[in-house]
Design a protein around this motif. Sequence first.
Motif, PDB file in Angstrom:
ATOM      1  N   LYS A 202      -7.530   3.072 -10.437  1.00 37.99           N
ATOM      2  CA  LYS A 202      -8.685   2.889 -11.312  1.00 37.99           C
ATOM      3  C   LYS A 202      -8.515   1.856 -12.041  1.00 37.99           C
ATOM      4  O   LYS A 202      -9.293   1.849 -13.182  1.00 37.99           O
ATOM      5  CB  LYS A 202      -8.828   4.341 -11.925  1.00 37.99           C
ATOM      6  N   ALA A 203      -7.775   0.931 -11.813  1.00 36.67           N
ATOM      7  CA  ALA A 203      -7.442  -0.251 -12.846  1.00 36.67           C
ATOM      8  C   ALA A 203      -8.790  -1.466 -12.477  1.00 36.67           C
ATOM      9  O   ALA A 203      -8.876  -1.512 -11.431  1.00 36.67           O
ATOM     10  CB  ALA A 203      -6.038  -0.822 -12.766  1.00 36.67           C
ATOM     11  N   ALA A 204      -8.916  -1.899 -13.552  1.00 39.37           N
ATOM     12  CA  ALA A 204      -9.875  -3.251 -13.578  1.00 39.37           C
ATOM     13  C   ALA A 204      -9.038  -4.455 -13.087  1.00 39.37           C
ATOM     14  O   ALA A 204      -8.022  -4.291 -13.280  1.00 39.37           O
ATOM     15  CB  ALA A 204     -10.645  -3.545 -14.674  1.00 39.37           C
ATOM     16  N   GLY A 205      -9.650  -5.415 -12.396  1.00 43.96           N
ATOM     17  CA  GLY A 205      -8.826  -6.610 -11.960  1.00 43.96           C
ATOM     18  C   GLY A 205      -9.825  -7.372 -11.195  1.00 43.96           C
ATOM     19  O   GLY A 205     -11.035  -7.199 -10.984  1.00 43.96           O
ATOM     20  N   HIS A 206      -9.233  -8.697 -10.909  1.00 39.44           N
ATOM     21  CA  HIS A 206      -9.890  -9.743 -10.194  1.00 39.44           C
ATOM     22  C   HIS A 206      -8.873 -10.395  -9.284  1.00 39.44           C
ATOM     23  O   HIS A 206      -7.795 -10.085  -9.397  1.00 39.44           O
ATOM     24  CB  HIS A 206     -10.609 -10.825 -11.407  1.00 39.44           C
ATOM     25  N   ASP A 207      -9.447 -11.510  -8.807  1.00 37.96           N
ATOM     26  CA  ASP A 207      -8.758 -12.068  -7.589  1.00 37.96           C
ATOM     27  C   ASP A 207      -7.350 -12.323  -8.021  1.00 37.96           C
ATOM     28  O   ASP A 207      -6.485 -11.863  -7.203  1.00 37.96           O
ATOM     29  CB  ASP A 207      -9.285 -13.299  -7.168  1.00 37.96           C
ATOM     30  N   ILE A 208      -6.960 -12.775  -8.990  1.00 40.70           N
ATOM     31  CA  ILE A 208      -5.766 -13.276  -9.504  1.00 40.70           C
ATOM     32  C   ILE A 208      -4.765 -12.337  -9.725  1.00 40.70           C
ATOM     33  O   ILE A 208      -3.476 -12.221  -9.096  1.00 40.70           O
ATOM     34  CB  ILE A 208      -5.777 -14.171 -10.781  1.00 40.70           C
ATOM     35  N   ASN A 209      -5.046 -10.977 -10.267  1.00 40.59           N
ATOM     36  CA  ASN A 209      -4.375  -9.686  -9.906  1.00 40.59           C
ATOM     37  C   ASN A 209      -4.016  -9.291  -8.571  1.00 40.59           C
ATOM     38  O   ASN A 209      -2.938  -8.827  -8.544  1.00 40.59           O
ATOM     39  CB  ASN A 209      -5.090  -8.771 -10.892  1.00 40.59           C
ATOM     40  N   TYR A 210      -5.017  -9.310  -7.984  1.00 38.89           N
ATOM     41  CA  TYR A 210      -4.836  -8.787  -6.636  1.00 38.89           C
ATOM     42  C   TYR A 210      -3.790  -9.720  -5.856  1.00 38.89           C
ATOM     43  O   TYR A 210      -2.795  -9.345  -5.104  1.00 38.89           O
ATOM     44  CB  TYR A 210      -6.120  -8.639  -5.512  1.00 38.89           C
ATOM     45  N   LEU A 211      -3.924 -10.988  -5.878  1.00 33.67           N
ATOM     46  CA  LEU A 211      -3.180 -12.078  -5.288  1.00 33.67           C
ATOM     47  C   LEU A 211      -1.579 -11.812  -5.808  1.00 33.67           C
ATOM     48  O   LEU A 211      -0.737 -12.073  -5.072  1.00 33.67           O
ATOM     49  CB  LEU A 211      -3.753 -13.427  -5.841  1.00 33.67           C
ATOM     50  N   ALA A 212      -1.529 -11.336  -7.218  1.00 39.21           N
ATOM     51  CA  ALA A 212      -0.102 -11.477  -7.786  1.00 39.21           C
ATOM     52  C   ALA A 212       0.646 -10.248  -7.190  1.00 39.21           C
ATOM     53  O   ALA A 212       1.493 -10.212  -6.732  1.00 39.21           O
ATOM     54  CB  ALA A 212      -0.335 -11.179  -9.164  1.00 39.21           C
ATOM     55  N   MET A 213      -0.542  -9.127  -6.986  1.00 37.82           N
ATOM     56  CA  MET A 213       0.335  -7.742  -6.499  1.00 37.82           C
ATOM     57  C   MET A 213       0.398  -8.071  -4.976  1.00 37.82           C
ATOM     58  O   MET A 213       1.308  -6.862  -4.343  1.00 37.82           O
ATOM     59  CB  MET A 213      -1.018  -6.536  -6.926  1.00 37.82           C
ATOM     60  N   SER A 214       0.094  -8.756  -4.043  1.00 38.55           N
ATOM     61  CA  SER A 214       0.225  -9.018  -2.947  1.00 38.55           C
ATOM     62  C   SER A 214       1.447  -9.550  -2.392  1.00 38.55           C
ATOM     63  O   SER A 214       1.890  -9.662  -1.386  1.00 38.55           O
ATOM     64  CB  SER A 214      -1.004  -9.823  -2.148  1.00 38.55           C
ATOM     65  N   GLY A 215       1.792 -10.341  -3.651  1.00 38.14           N
ATOM     66  CA  GLY A 215       3.124 -10.883  -3.202  1.00 38.14           C
ATOM     67  C   GLY A 215       3.059 -12.587  -3.019  1.00 38.14           C
ATOM     68  O   GLY A 215       3.837 -13.568  -3.120  1.00 38.14           O
ATOM     69  N   LEU A 216       1.805 -12.925  -2.607  1.00 38.53           N
ATOM     70  CA  LEU A 216       1.485 -14.364  -2.095  1.00 38.53           C
ATOM     71  C   LEU A 216       1.420 -15.325  -3.249  1.00 38.53           C
ATOM     72  O   LEU A 216       1.864 -16.443  -3.221  1.00 38.53           O
ATOM     73  CB  LEU A 216       0.160 -14.362  -1.559  1.00 38.53           C
ATOM     74  N   LEU A 217       0.649 -14.759  -4.575  1.00 41.24           N
ATOM     75  CA  LEU A 217       0.600 -15.685  -5.831  1.00 41.24           C
ATOM     76  C   LEU A 217       2.051 -16.291  -6.025  1.00 41.24           C
ATOM     77  O   LEU A 217       2.425 -17.540  -6.246  1.00 41.24           O
ATOM     78  CB  LEU A 217       0.300 -15.145  -6.566  1.00 41.24           C
ATOM     79  N   SER A 218       3.168 -15.625  -5.803  1.00 42.06           N
ATOM     80  CA  SER A 218       4.557 -16.034  -6.159  1.00 42.06           C
ATOM     81  C   SER A 218       4.910 -17.354  -5.353  1.00 42.06           C
ATOM     82  O   SER A 218       5.686 -18.165  -5.831  1.00 42.06           O
ATOM     83  CB  SER A 218       5.719 -14.991  -5.841  1.00 42.06           C
TER      84      SER A 218
END
Length: 382
Positions: free
Chosen positions: A118-134
């Motif tokens: 239920k949390a709001a978010g945008h692309d950068i948040n999802y990318l961070a949570m996917s492991g790929l942003l690292s």
Amino acid sequence: MALAGVRVIELAGLAPVPFCGMILADFGAKVIRVDRTKVAMALDTQARGKRSVALNLKSPEGVAVLKRLCVQSDVILEPFRKGVMEKLGLGPEELLKENPGLIYARLTGYGQSGSYAKAAGHDINYLAMSGLLSMLGRSHDKPYAPLNLVADFAGGGLTCAFGVVLALLERTRSGRGQVIDATMVEGAAYVSSFVWKSRRIGMWNNPRGENLLDSGAPFYDTYQTSDGKYVAVGAIEPQFYTQLIHGLGLDAAKLPPQMSFTDWPELKKIFTKQFATKSQEEWACVFDGTDACVTPVLSMDEVISHPHNQERASFHRDAEGEVTPNPAPVLSRTPANVCLDRDPIIGEHTRPVLEEFGFKPTEVDQLLSAGVIECNSARARL
Ligand SMILES: C[C@H](CCC[C@H](C)C(=O)SCCNC(=O)CCNC(=O)[C@H](O)C(C)(C)COP(=O)(O)OP(=O)(O)OC[C@H]1O[C@@H](n2cnc3c(N)ncnc32)[C@H](O)[C@@H]1OP(=O)(O)O)[C@H]1CC[C@H]2[C@@H]3[C@H](O)C[C@@H]4C[C@H](O)CC[C@]4(C)[C@H]3C[C@H](O)[C@]12C
């Protein structure tokens, strides 16, 4: 077109679902975007080929209208966080009961389950949570999100469109619809499977920005040319690297070995100096027609006039004269057909769509006077 006859109800969202709807429309689906009423302008910049119905879903009559549209449709695309559709009485249970063949695509950041659902978010948040942003960013710099491309679009809208097509194909055998739980975290991770699966062969052993494909390698990076423009270099294989060195006018015998990681910073300095001696155009004359894997870094307005892109007609100018990519991939027998009309005004098609779906003119008039719908004409807005 491949999706001719497929009816899609797209609930207006920010970017990922609009992109999914645009893909389906490009390939022939009839996409009806359901907009909120009392909204001045549409934020959907990916609206080509869609029609707009303005409908207040916060009214029971509005919910009833949407249900009637979904009973006669193949797909519904919803862009909201978990639970919103259920709160409206428009969850999968309700809609699939009335139309068991409906494909109910839910595109979210975190999915229909899990503590973040239920949390709001945008692309950068999802990318961070996917492991790929690292993994993204230059050496000794912080992680860097490449625009909002990977989660919103590659792992979001495009992956959701893929899910819709899979479900449509499966329905030809079963006759049944189903729910697609498309999340941008999982989509971003999935489209990056190569990164995950190539760790075991040592592709990513070095820190961020110091590996083969993340700007660490001198033969896989961009370089500024004398006119302030850039070229992209992707000469990975030795036979292509040899042509790169030749095109640069360098003596391979005097350079460190291509794969000598510790010499990459030094080699990068040599390439930087060399590329700065000619303009982008001059380097194109050197490298075009070779396998040195050197290409100009074209701007979004230059792409349409590059000979290769022109020969393939990869881009077009839209109704506003803006350079726009053509749909991909190109199907030989049933290619996409890009709608070149202007984008729809909010509520521009409310009346014709409702009547097309069997609403009597008097019903539309009643809904209009009750403020459940809006019927806006393009003339009034222009
Ligand atoms: C262009 C910018 C966006 C770029 C892309 C960005 C980087 C992204 O990553 S987009 C991906 C976002 N995430 C998701 O899509 C995941 C799933 N969705 C969500 O998590 C949420 O929807 C949310 C977090 C994105 C938004 O949450 P919100 O609380 O707003 O909404 P929901 O909880 O989903 O509930 C929806 C509610 O709406 C009701 N509803 C829906 N339809 C109807 C209807 N037809 N009738 C009545 N009611 C309806 C529904 O019932 C829900 O109600 P409840 O809450 O009561 O349950 C853009 C990013 C920001 C934009 C700018 C910004 O908005 C400010 C300006 C606004 C102005 O109007 C225009 C200019 C702006 C500058 C605007 C410009 C651009 O659009 C942005 C920059």
